[in-house]
Scaffold this motif. Structure first.
Motif, mmCIF file in Angstrom:
data_model
loop_
_atom_site.group_PDB
_atom_site.id
_atom_site.type_symbol
_atom_site.label_atom_id
_atom_site.label_comp_id
_atom_site.label_asym_id
_atom_site.label_seq_id
_atom_site.Cartn_x
_atom_site.Cartn_y
_atom_site.Cartn_z
ATOM 1 N N LEU A 171 -4.621 -3.328 7.539
ATOM 2 C CA LEU A 171 -3.189 -3.338 7.251
ATOM 3 C C LEU A 171 -2.886 -4.047 5.936
ATOM 4 O O LEU A 171 -1.939 -3.698 5.240
ATOM 5 C CB LEU A 171 -2.429 -4.019 8.397
ATOM 6 N N GLU A 172 -3.691 -5.044 5.611
ATOM 7 C CA GLU A 172 -3.588 -5.730 4.324
ATOM 8 C C GLU A 172 -4.965 -5.731 3.679
ATOM 9 O O GLU A 172 -5.887 -6.390 4.161
ATOM 10 C CB GLU A 172 -3.084 -7.163 4.484
ATOM 11 N N THR A 173 -5.134 -4.982 2.618
ATOM 12 C CA THR A 173 -6.425 -4.928 1.944
ATOM 13 C C THR A 173 -6.525 -6.054 0.925
ATOM 14 O O THR A 173 -5.540 -6.413 0.278
ATOM 15 C CB THR A 173 -6.612 -3.580 1.234
ATOM 16 N N ARG B 278 -8.259 -8.037 9.702
ATOM 17 C CA ARG B 278 -8.535 -8.705 8.425
ATOM 18 C C ARG B 278 -9.868 -8.278 7.841
ATOM 19 O O ARG B 278 -9.966 -8.010 6.640
ATOM 20 C CB ARG B 278 -8.520 -10.227 8.625
ATOM 21 N N ASP B 279 -10.921 -8.217 8.666
ATOM 22 C CA ASP B 279 -12.272 -7.965 8.156
ATOM 23 C C ASP B 279 -12.685 -6.502 8.250
ATOM 24 O O ASP B 279 -13.856 -6.185 8.019
ATOM 25 C CB ASP B 279 -13.280 -8.822 8.936
ATOM 26 N N TRP B 280 -11.775 -5.616 8.558
ATOM 27 C CA TRP B 280 -12.110 -4.200 8.697
ATOM 28 C C TRP B 280 -12.669 -3.652 7.387
ATOM 29 O O TRP B 280 -12.171 -3.923 6.313
ATOM 30 C CB TRP B 280 -10.862 -3.421 9.108
ATOM 31 N N GLN C 97 0.823 -1.204 0.000
ATOM 32 C CA GLN C 97 0.000 0.000 0.000
ATOM 33 C C GLN C 97 0.861 1.261 0.000
ATOM 34 O O GLN C 97 0.538 2.247 -0.670
ATOM 35 C CB GLN C 97 -0.918 0.005 1.227
ATOM 36 N N LEU C 98 1.964 1.230 0.737
ATOM 37 C CA LEU C 98 2.841 2.394 0.800
ATOM 38 C C LEU C 98 3.551 2.654 -0.527
ATOM 39 O O LEU C 98 3.914 3.790 -0.826
ATOM 40 C CB LEU C 98 3.876 2.208 1.925
ATOM 41 N N THR C 99 3.763 1.601 -1.314
ATOM 42 C CA THR C 99 4.478 1.738 -2.590
ATOM 43 C C THR C 99 3.548 1.714 -3.800
ATOM 44 O O THR C 99 4.030 1.770 -4.931
ATOM 45 C CB THR C 99 5.515 0.609 -2.726
#
Length: 458
Positions: A253-255, A232-234, A96-98
């Protein structure tokens, strides 16, 4: 792959290596030596990742995705797209940052992700996903409308398919997600853990660095699973595109962004955890051929349909995935009373139903579970009898699917078990011979709706 791929892949490997080094190792060698070891490992890992990146590539030819990788041992994989079950775009925190993404493909018969492509730009990953799904749904010999020469996709392949417009279906309220994880056994053990830590401190008077680190690690282990589920489920949301496919997006944090053709869904699992029932909540999961059935609650699985929601929300989503199946109208038949000798506590929770479109099995007393299997997805039917079952005149019927899970009619009367097996075989054969399941029309809801309204996306 993208030129930044070696750095991202190397960072993941370095994190795993550092996590494997214990606190005891740090205290024995000292901080400076520990940092030098980690630095040397980091350089080696990045060099190794760079060599792998230089020897990795992919292209699409006709209806196959071909991937080449390896240096000393070259691997060439050809993945027929007619076996494609789902395609997922994942974006870990560094990605995501890159501005990068990872593309994961799930195919029939695969116990794990068949072809993880890491990393691509988000635009390329989304375009490649659309192209692969379009090819997977196309009949052999159909003319192509997009793509470059020889059906290739890559930096110089020309135009590719774009994402189809989507209709929002459902969005999980993050507040409910957090509360649901507070209503878990792990959350209730937290006060016990805190009390144990305080008692240790009072008895010992002082702590060493190792003692503090070990205690924090133990407490983190208690909270890890609920926290991982929330992360995870956000922001979990569902949508449908114009082709009727189900779009699933979630993660903090991980989409993750997954597209699932509904004709690939093998079963739907419904779970009512004990502490959730006071709020009327349930959880839904999908089983898809090619995605291995996780043992327990696997946080790496991609099978969520509804992490938490009220019954009417679950009822509507089941109708969306399996048109004609009303979760509120599936009465089940209990097992014979003599089954209590095999299931002294849980026999009252066992039951089955042969509904019009699906085979239904339920189980559980504390945590209630229900499995819905469309007849057209059944691969085999088995009747199993154990030694005690033979003495009691009972048998168990399994309806297997390509998704790895089976619906179970447990401890049925022997004559009834063979009748159920014959019925399942006949209905599965008839369902496969008839036209396939179609998606529910836009806006259609299950009958006898009690007033639940589909939420609009915020």
């Amino acid at each position: 792959m993208h030129p930044l791929s070696p750095l991202l892949n190397g960072a993941k490997s370095i994190a795993v290596i550092v996590a494997a080094l214990s606190w005891q190792t740090l205290s024995q060698v000292g901080l400076e030596v520990f940092a030098l070891v980690v630095g040397a490992i980091a350089v080696g890992v990045v060099i190794f990742s760079l060599i792998g990146w230089l020897n990795t590539g992919y292209h699409v030819v006709n209806r196959e995705l071909r991937i080449q990788d390896g240096l000393l041992w070259r691997r060439n994989r050809a993945i027929p797209l007619d076996r494609l079950q789902s395609v997922e775009v994942r974006r870990p925190l560094l990605a995501q940052l890159t501005g990068l993404a990872e593309l994961r493909l799930e195919v029939v018969g695969g116990g794990k992700t068949e072809a993880p492509l890491a990393y691509l730009t988000v635009k390329d990953a989304v375009a490649l996903r659309s192209r692969l799904l379009a090819l997977a749904g196309r009949t052999p010999g159909e003319s192509r409308t997009t793509g470059g020469p020889a059906g290739q996709i890559g930096p110089d392949a020309g135009p590719v398919a774009v994402e189809a417009p989507e209709r929002p279906v459902f969005r999980v309220v993050n507040r409910d997600l957090v509360i649901s994880q507070l209503l878990t056994p792990q959350a209730f053990f937290l006060p016990v853990g805190v009390a144990f830590v305080v008692m240790q401190f009072v008895l010992e008077g002082s702590w060493t660095f190792i003692g503090i680190a070990s205690t924090v690690t133990a407490m983190a282990g208690v909270l890890l699973q609920p926290v991982r589920r929330v992360l995870r489920d956000w922001n979990f949301r569902l949508s449908r595109d114009t082709a009727g496919r189900l779009g699933v997006r979630y993660g903090l944090l991980e989409t993750r962004s997954q597209v699932v053709p509904l004709n690939r869904v093998q079963t739907i699992g419904v779970t009512w955890p004990f502490l959730w029932r006071m709020r009327g909540w349930l959880r839904l999961r999908l089983d898809i051929a090619g995605i291995a059935a996780p043992g327990g609650d696997n946080d790496n699985s991609s099978d969520s349909l509804l992490p938490v929601g009220v019954f009417e929300a679950g009822r509507h989503l089941v109708w969306e995935v399996l048109p004609g199946v009303d979760l509120g109208a599936l009465p089940t038949v209990p097992v014979p009373r003599r089954a209590r000798w095999l299931q002294p506590i849980g026999w009252r929770g066992l039951g089955i139903a042969l509904a019009g479109e699906v085979f239904v099995s339920r189980s559980g007393v504390v945590t209630r579970q229900m499995t819905l299997v469309p007849y057209a997805r059944m691969q085999s039917v088995r009747v199993i009898r154990g030694p005690i079952q033979r003495r009691l005149g009972l048998a168990t019927v399994y309806a297997d699917t390509a998704g790895g899970r089976a619906a179970v009619a447990k401890d049925r009367d022997l004559a009834e078990a063979y009748w159920i097996a014959a019925q399942l075989a006949d209905r599965a054969r008839h369902a496969r011979d008839s036209r396939p399941l179609v998606t529910a029309p836009t806006g259609q809801a299950p009958p006898s709706d009690t007033g639940w309204q589909r939420p609009e996306p915020s």
